[in-house]
Design a protein around this motif. Sequence first.
Motif, mmCIF file in Angstrom:
data_model
loop_
_atom_site.group_PDB
_atom_site.id
_atom_site.type_symbol
_atom_site.label_atom_id
_atom_site.label_comp_id
_atom_site.label_asym_id
_atom_site.label_seq_id
_atom_site.Cartn_x
_atom_site.Cartn_y
_atom_site.Cartn_z
ATOM 1 N N GLU A 52 55.852 -36.329 -16.514
ATOM 2 C CA GLU A 52 57.023 -37.204 -16.369
ATOM 3 C C GLU A 52 56.548 -38.571 -15.879
ATOM 4 O OE1 GLU A 52 60.644 -35.485 -14.598
ATOM 5 O OE2 GLU A 52 59.420 -33.698 -14.281
ATOM 6 N N LEU A 53 56.656 -39.556 -16.743
ATOM 7 C CA LEU A 53 56.180 -40.903 -16.421
ATOM 8 C C LEU A 53 56.934 -41.502 -15.236
ATOM 9 C CD1 LEU A 53 54.151 -42.981 -17.228
ATOM 10 C CD2 LEU A 53 55.808 -43.904 -18.834
ATOM 11 N N ARG A 54 58.211 -41.187 -15.103
ATOM 12 C CA ARG A 54 58.988 -41.740 -13.991
ATOM 13 C C ARG A 54 58.454 -41.252 -12.647
ATOM 14 N NH1 ARG A 54 62.230 -38.140 -11.817
ATOM 15 N NH2 ARG A 54 62.723 -36.266 -12.969
ATOM 16 N N VAL A 55 57.871 -40.063 -12.621
ATOM 17 C CA VAL A 55 57.290 -39.540 -11.378
ATOM 18 C C VAL A 55 56.033 -40.333 -11.023
ATOM 19 C CG1 VAL A 55 56.266 -37.517 -10.253
ATOM 20 C CG2 VAL A 55 58.266 -37.239 -11.731
ATOM 21 N N LEU A 56 55.188 -40.619 -12.015
ATOM 22 C CA LEU A 56 54.000 -41.435 -11.781
ATOM 23 C C LEU A 56 54.408 -42.817 -11.271
ATOM 24 C CD1 LEU A 56 50.931 -41.887 -11.953
ATOM 25 C CD2 LEU A 56 51.276 -42.607 -14.330
ATOM 26 N N ILE A 98 42.610 -44.583 -4.363
ATOM 27 C CA ILE A 98 42.997 -43.418 -5.162
ATOM 28 C C ILE A 98 42.879 -43.799 -6.631
ATOM 29 C CG2 ILE A 98 44.868 -41.802 -5.691
ATOM 30 C CD1 ILE A 98 45.897 -42.273 -2.825
ATOM 31 N N SER A 99 42.216 -42.955 -7.417
ATOM 32 C CA SER A 99 41.982 -43.259 -8.826
ATOM 33 C C SER A 99 43.222 -42.981 -9.678
ATOM 34 C CB SER A 99 40.813 -42.424 -9.356
ATOM 35 O OG SER A 99 41.194 -41.058 -9.440
ATOM 36 N N VAL A 100 43.205 -43.516 -10.886
ATOM 37 C CA VAL A 100 44.292 -43.265 -11.834
ATOM 38 C C VAL A 100 44.406 -41.760 -12.088
ATOM 39 C CG1 VAL A 100 45.100 -43.651 -14.202
ATOM 40 C CG2 VAL A 100 44.027 -45.516 -12.924
ATOM 41 N N GLU A 101 43.275 -41.099 -12.253
ATOM 42 C CA GLU A 101 43.283 -39.649 -12.481
ATOM 43 C C GLU A 101 43.963 -38.921 -11.318
ATOM 44 O OE1 GLU A 101 40.206 -35.929 -13.359
ATOM 45 O OE2 GLU A 101 39.389 -37.856 -12.722
ATOM 46 N N GLN A 102 43.681 -39.335 -10.086
ATOM 47 C CA GLN A 102 44.286 -38.689 -8.923
ATOM 48 C C GLN A 102 45.788 -38.958 -8.857
ATOM 49 O OE1 GLN A 102 41.448 -40.433 -6.167
ATOM 50 N NE2 GLN A 102 40.667 -38.392 -5.655
ATOM 51 N N TYR A 103 46.220 -40.183 -9.199
ATOM 52 C CA TYR A 103 47.662 -40.466 -9.243
ATOM 53 C C TYR A 103 48.341 -39.572 -10.279
ATOM 54 C CZ TYR A 103 47.651 -44.451 -6.076
ATOM 55 O OH TYR A 103 47.561 -45.249 -4.953
ATOM 56 N N CYS A 104 47.679 -39.335 -11.395
ATOM 57 C CA CYS A 104 48.241 -38.471 -12.435
ATOM 58 C C CYS A 104 48.332 -37.017 -11.952
ATOM 59 C CB CYS A 104 47.418 -38.570 -13.721
ATOM 60 S SG CYS A 104 47.549 -40.193 -14.512
ATOM 61 N N LYS A 105 47.331 -36.578 -11.202
ATOM 62 C CA LYS A 105 47.379 -35.227 -10.618
ATOM 63 C C LYS A 105 48.556 -35.101 -9.660
ATOM 64 C CE LYS A 105 42.486 -33.961 -10.750
ATOM 65 N NZ LYS A 105 41.306 -33.657 -9.921
ATOM 66 N N LEU A 106 48.777 -36.131 -8.848
ATOM 67 C CA LEU A 106 49.908 -36.117 -7.916
ATOM 68 C C LEU A 106 51.231 -36.035 -8.677
ATOM 69 C CD1 LEU A 106 48.709 -38.872 -5.408
ATOM 70 C CD2 LEU A 106 48.930 -36.430 -4.920
ATOM 71 N N ALA A 107 51.365 -36.828 -9.731
ATOM 72 C CA ALA A 107 52.599 -36.827 -10.522
ATOM 73 C C ALA A 107 52.828 -35.462 -11.164
ATOM 74 C CB ALA A 107 52.534 -37.907 -11.595
ATOM 75 N N ASN A 108 51.784 -34.867 -11.702
ATOM 76 C CA ASN A 108 51.935 -33.547 -12.334
ATOM 77 C C ASN A 108 52.236 -32.462 -11.306
ATOM 78 O OD1 ASN A 108 51.674 -34.410 -14.986
ATOM 79 N ND2 ASN A 108 49.451 -34.218 -14.956
ATOM 80 N N TYR A 109 51.691 -32.603 -10.102
ATOM 81 C CA TYR A 109 52.004 -31.639 -9.039
ATOM 82 C C TYR A 109 53.504 -31.667 -8.750
ATOM 83 C CZ TYR A 109 52.143 -29.206 -4.618
ATOM 84 O OH TYR A 109 52.474 -28.309 -3.619
ATOM 85 N N ILE A 110 54.066 -32.869 -8.633
ATOM 86 C CA ILE A 110 55.513 -32.996 -8.365
ATOM 87 C C ILE A 110 56.306 -32.400 -9.522
ATOM 88 C CG2 ILE A 110 57.404 -34.644 -8.175
ATOM 89 C CD1 ILE A 110 56.143 -35.527 -5.834
ATOM 90 N N SER A 111 55.927 -32.723 -10.753
ATOM 91 C CA SER A 111 56.636 -32.207 -11.923
ATOM 92 C C SER A 111 56.582 -30.679 -11.972
ATOM 93 C CB SER A 111 56.031 -32.777 -13.213
ATOM 94 O OG SER A 111 56.187 -34.173 -13.251
ATOM 95 N N ASP A 112 55.431 -30.115 -11.654
ATOM 96 C CA ASP A 112 55.267 -28.651 -11.696
ATOM 97 C C ASP A 112 56.002 -27.947 -10.562
ATOM 98 O OD1 ASP A 112 53.641 -28.854 -13.915
ATOM 99 O OD2 ASP A 112 51.767 -28.734 -12.784
#
Length: 119
Positions: A52-56, A98-112
């Motif tokens: 979810e892009l809005r979460v990122l 914090i890297s872009v990859e780590q921000y994406c992991k955070l966003a996916n954690y919230i989505s999941d």
Amino acid sequence: KAYGRLSVMAQYYCQIIPVLEVPPTAFTPAPKVESAVVRLVPHAVMPYPVKELRVLSRITTEAFNQRRKTSRNSLGNSFTVEVLTELGIDPAMRAENISVEQYCKLANYISDNAPPKES
């Protein structure tokens, strides 16, 4: 200051290629910063897709709104210290570390882990 929310979102979508350094003397009045021209090449395949892009977008806004705070404090409303550590993020790091990859992991954690939406 060079790495902020715009940097993260641009790197999410594109490969950033420096093209040209622009000195302050190229502008009137001359700014107190260095400038550059960059080329943005959209990724053919997203290296770190998010669900979810809005979460990122929300997470990067939270992190960079208080850039001098540690991730433990700036992202404390969304993540526990344990979750940050589990995702490979040192809770003492600041938003710009914090890297872009780590921000994406955070966003996916919230989505999941978001509660199911009610109809």
